[in-house]
Design a protein around this motif. Structure first.
Motif, PDB file in Angstrom:
ATOM      1  N   ASP A  76       8.696   2.521   5.830  1.00 51.85           N
ATOM      2  CA  ASP A  76       8.564   1.700   4.631  1.00 51.85           C
ATOM      3  C   ASP A  76       7.098   1.262   4.549  1.00 51.85           C
ATOM      4  O   ASP A  76       6.680   0.334   5.256  1.00 51.85           O
ATOM      5  N   ARG A  77       6.321   1.934   3.728  1.00 52.27           N
ATOM      6  CA  ARG A  77       4.880   1.672   3.691  1.00 52.27           C
ATOM      7  C   ARG A  77       4.555   0.268   3.221  1.00 52.27           C
ATOM      8  O   ARG A  77       3.578  -0.334   3.666  1.00 52.27           O
ATOM      9  N   ARG A  78       5.343  -0.269   2.319  1.00 58.03           N
ATOM     10  CA  ARG A  78       5.102  -1.627   1.843  1.00 58.03           C
ATOM     11  C   ARG A  78       5.297  -2.639   2.978  1.00 58.03           C
ATOM     12  O   ARG A  78       4.479  -3.552   3.167  1.00 58.03           O
ATOM     13  N   TYR A  81       2.444  -2.307   5.459  1.00 56.06           N
ATOM     14  CA  TYR A  81       1.236  -2.952   4.932  1.00 56.06           C
ATOM     15  C   TYR A  81       1.282  -4.454   5.166  1.00 56.06           C
ATOM     16  O   TYR A  81       0.300  -5.064   5.618  1.00 56.06           O
ATOM     17  N   ASP A  82       2.408  -5.073   4.892  1.00 58.77           N
ATOM     18  CA  ASP A  82       2.549  -6.522   5.080  1.00 58.77           C
ATOM     19  C   ASP A  82       2.380  -6.909   6.541  1.00 58.77           C
ATOM     20  O   ASP A  82       1.722  -7.909   6.871  1.00 58.77           O
ATOM     21  N   ARG A 139      -5.301   1.318   2.384  1.00 57.91           N
ATOM     22  CA  ARG A 139      -4.164   1.580   1.491  1.00 57.91           C
ATOM     23  C   ARG A 139      -4.599   2.405   0.281  1.00 57.91           C
ATOM     24  O   ARG A 139      -3.881   3.314  -0.155  1.00 57.91           O
ATOM     25  N   GLU A 143      -3.082   6.087  -0.630  1.00 59.99           N
ATOM     26  CA  GLU A 143      -2.450   6.338  -1.925  1.00 59.99           C
ATOM     27  C   GLU A 143      -3.317   7.204  -2.831  1.00 59.99           C
ATOM     28  O   GLU A 143      -3.013   7.360  -4.017  1.00 59.99           O
ATOM     29  N   GLU A 218      -4.443  -5.755  -4.450  1.00 63.87           N
ATOM     30  CA  GLU A 218      -3.847  -5.413  -3.157  1.00 63.87           C
ATOM     31  C   GLU A 218      -3.557  -6.659  -2.327  1.00 63.87           C
ATOM     32  O   GLU A 218      -2.556  -6.707  -1.602  1.00 63.87           O
ATOM     33  N   ASP A 221      -0.501  -8.501  -3.624  1.00 63.73           N
ATOM     34  CA  ASP A 221       0.706  -7.738  -3.330  1.00 63.73           C
ATOM     35  C   ASP A 221       1.174  -7.930  -1.890  1.00 63.73           C
ATOM     36  O   ASP A 221       2.230  -7.436  -1.493  1.00 63.73           O
ATOM     37  N   PHE A 222       0.420  -8.657  -1.110  1.00 67.43           N
ATOM     38  CA  PHE A 222       0.714  -8.869   0.310  1.00 67.43           C
ATOM     39  C   PHE A 222       1.668 -10.055   0.512  1.00 67.43           C
ATOM     40  O   PHE A 222       1.538 -11.088  -0.136  1.00 67.43           O
TER      41      PHE A 222
END
Length: 500
Positions: A76-78, A81-82, A139, A143, A218, A221-222
């Motif tokens: 799960d890339r999201r 990232y978090d 990121r 992407e 970005e 979105d964190f």
């Protein structure tokens, strides 16, 4: 489109921004060397050498870790990232505060007079801001948002260069009454002459803060998620990369830290150790043309190599990439080395800086081997054996320290340049030798070494045989450069690669 073309295209996209960023930043070299004495510029060189080490500590290998974990099936890339951003946020706040508290001891290491501790505090803030921007930038690369990546990077350097020109050139000239007299009251309120070379750091700080604003999408979105279990797995992958990075920084920047410590007093008559560091640091900048290619290549190559790792013909692709990377860098080495006096005259504005230009061909060749090493290092990243990178980097670090210790007292900053060359060549050789046993790739090693020997021979010939007269000398150097390119075209036939 062939995989070679794909990588070339990605390298071009990232490379345009990377090269533009470095070129714009490079244009500041004649500003610094024209406005500041070598001893003052030595402070900048020394402090940014420490920054190179600390940047590795602040990010501790999480960029490469982010790429590796993001390409694992089912990730799960999201969420990844978090998690990565959360742990970097916590560590960055702590490290920035600690570095700010240690400002005075850091300045004492460089033998900088008291009263300039604020330089180190500003650098601590720069490191913190740049670290927070690292994963958002990664990121964007993951992407394939190359245009946004490039735009933000270019905006950062434009602001940095603009502020440098404003505070280092415009403000002093206006206050001195050289031009724009009407602006003197405004400049007097904005500009503090006592800061002097400190405006180099302040400009960088402002640009780093501006970059975070541009990465607002970005960052917004964190979501803060600090999970111990996945964190431990990522750290196990990342810490060898961090150690490898630290060892790499020893090889890349430690010479500018060791030079003032091990240079015998009076080795360069009438010059202080900080002056020697300033001269060496300014001449080191002339090897930027090789660094530009390496940096642009790395931005595109790291995600490319991971993506290609599952392909059946990936070893042949990796061999092809190394071949053309090395040959392109060899052309740069020949051309710059044969015309180094012209580059030095254009960018090193004070004669005192040009005393050290003999180190530039050595540093260009050293950076070429560094680029070869980054190509070869793909094997331990793809096999999750990053600890081998640590071993290689550590061996290189030991070699760097030992050679600097032996050579600086004898050769001065030329000793540092030779140590850098030997270190990077040895690291590339070790990486190839180990890679052959763990991840065999059909690299054309012997053929590439012959090309490099030819390049060195042409540079040596051009340096030893110097016809009299400006135009005759330049014609001779141009003929040597073109002969090398012609030999490459005739024997390697790059047009076949383009059509493939």
């Amino acid at each position: 489109m062939s995989v070679a073309k794909k990588l070339a295209g990605q390298t071009a996209v990232y490379g345009i921004s990377s090269i533009l960023v470095r070129v714009l930043n490079y244009l500041l070299v004649p500003v610094y060397t024209g406005r500041f004495a070598a001893a003052e510029y030595g402070i900048v060189t020394g402090l940014y050498a420490y920054v190179s080490f600390l940047n590795v500590v602040f990010t501790y290998g999480m960029e490469t870790t982010f790429f590796r974990f993001a390409n694992r099936p089912g990730t799960d890339r999201r969420l990844l990232y978090d998690r990565v951003m959360s742990q970097l946020l916590v560590s960055t706040v702590a490290l920035t505060a600690l570095l700010a508290l240690l400002a005075r001891p850091l300045m004492q290491l460089l033998d900088v007079p008291p009263g300039r501790e604020r330089y180190a505090i500003w650098l601590a803030l720069i490191l913190g801001l740049d670290t927070l921007a690292a994963i958002p930038f990664a990121r964007l690369r993951l992407e394939n948002q190359a245009r946004r990546f490039a735009t933000i990077r270019v905006a950062n350097i434009l602001l940095n260069v603009g502020l440098n020109l404003f505070f280092i050139v415009l403000c002093p000239d206006v206050l001195a009454g050289k031009y724009l007299h009407i602006l003197q009251p405004l400049v007097a309120r904005l500009y503090d002459p006592s800061i002097g070379i400190g405006y180099v750091f302040l400009s960088n700080l402002a640009a780093s803060a501006f970059t975070l604003l541009l990465l607002g999408r970005e960052l917004l979105d964190f979501r803060f998620r600090l999970d111990a279990t996945p964190l431990a797995a990522m750290l196990r992958y990342a810490y060898p990369i961090m150690l490898m990075g630290l060892a790499g920084m020893v090889n890349e920047t430690l010479d500018r830290i060791l030079l003032p410590l091990w240079l015998p007093e009076g080795y360069y008559p009438g010059q202080s150790s900080l002056t020697a560091v300033g001269i060496y640091g300014a001449c080191y900048k002339l090897s930027i043309f090789m660094s530009l290619v390496i940096q642009a290549f790395r931005y595109a190559a790291e995600p490319f190599f991971f993506a290609q790792s599952s392909e059946k013909n990936s070893p042949a692709t990796f061999a092809l990439v190394l071949k053309w990377f090395t040959l392109c860098c060899a052309v740069i080495f020949v051309f710059i080395s044969l015309n180094i006096e012209d580059f030095a005259w254009a960018f090193l504005r004070r004669p005192e800086y040009r005393e050290g230009v003999a180190v530039v061909p050595v540093l260009l060749l050293a950076n070429l081997f560094l680029g070869v090493y980054w190509n070869l290092s793909v094997w331990f990243k793809l096999t999750d054996k990053t600890y081998y990178g640590t071993y290689i980097g550590a061996a290189g670090a030991v070699l760097t320290i030992a050679l600097n210790f032996l050579l600086i007292p004898v050769l001065g900053y030329m000793g540092s340049a030779v140590a850098t060359l030997v270190c990077y060549a040895a690291m590339a050789a070790m990486c190839w030798w180990l890679g052959e046993r763990h991840f065999p790739v059909p690299y054309p090693v012997a053929r590439l070494l012959l090309w490099l020997l030819l390049a060195v021979a042409l540079v040596a010939l051009g340096r030893w045989v110097q016809p009299g007269g400006f135009w005759l000398r330049h014609t001779w150097h141009l003929l040597l450069s073109l002969s090398f390119v012609a030999a490459l075209v005739a024997l390697e036939k790059p047009h076949r690669l383009i059509r493939s």
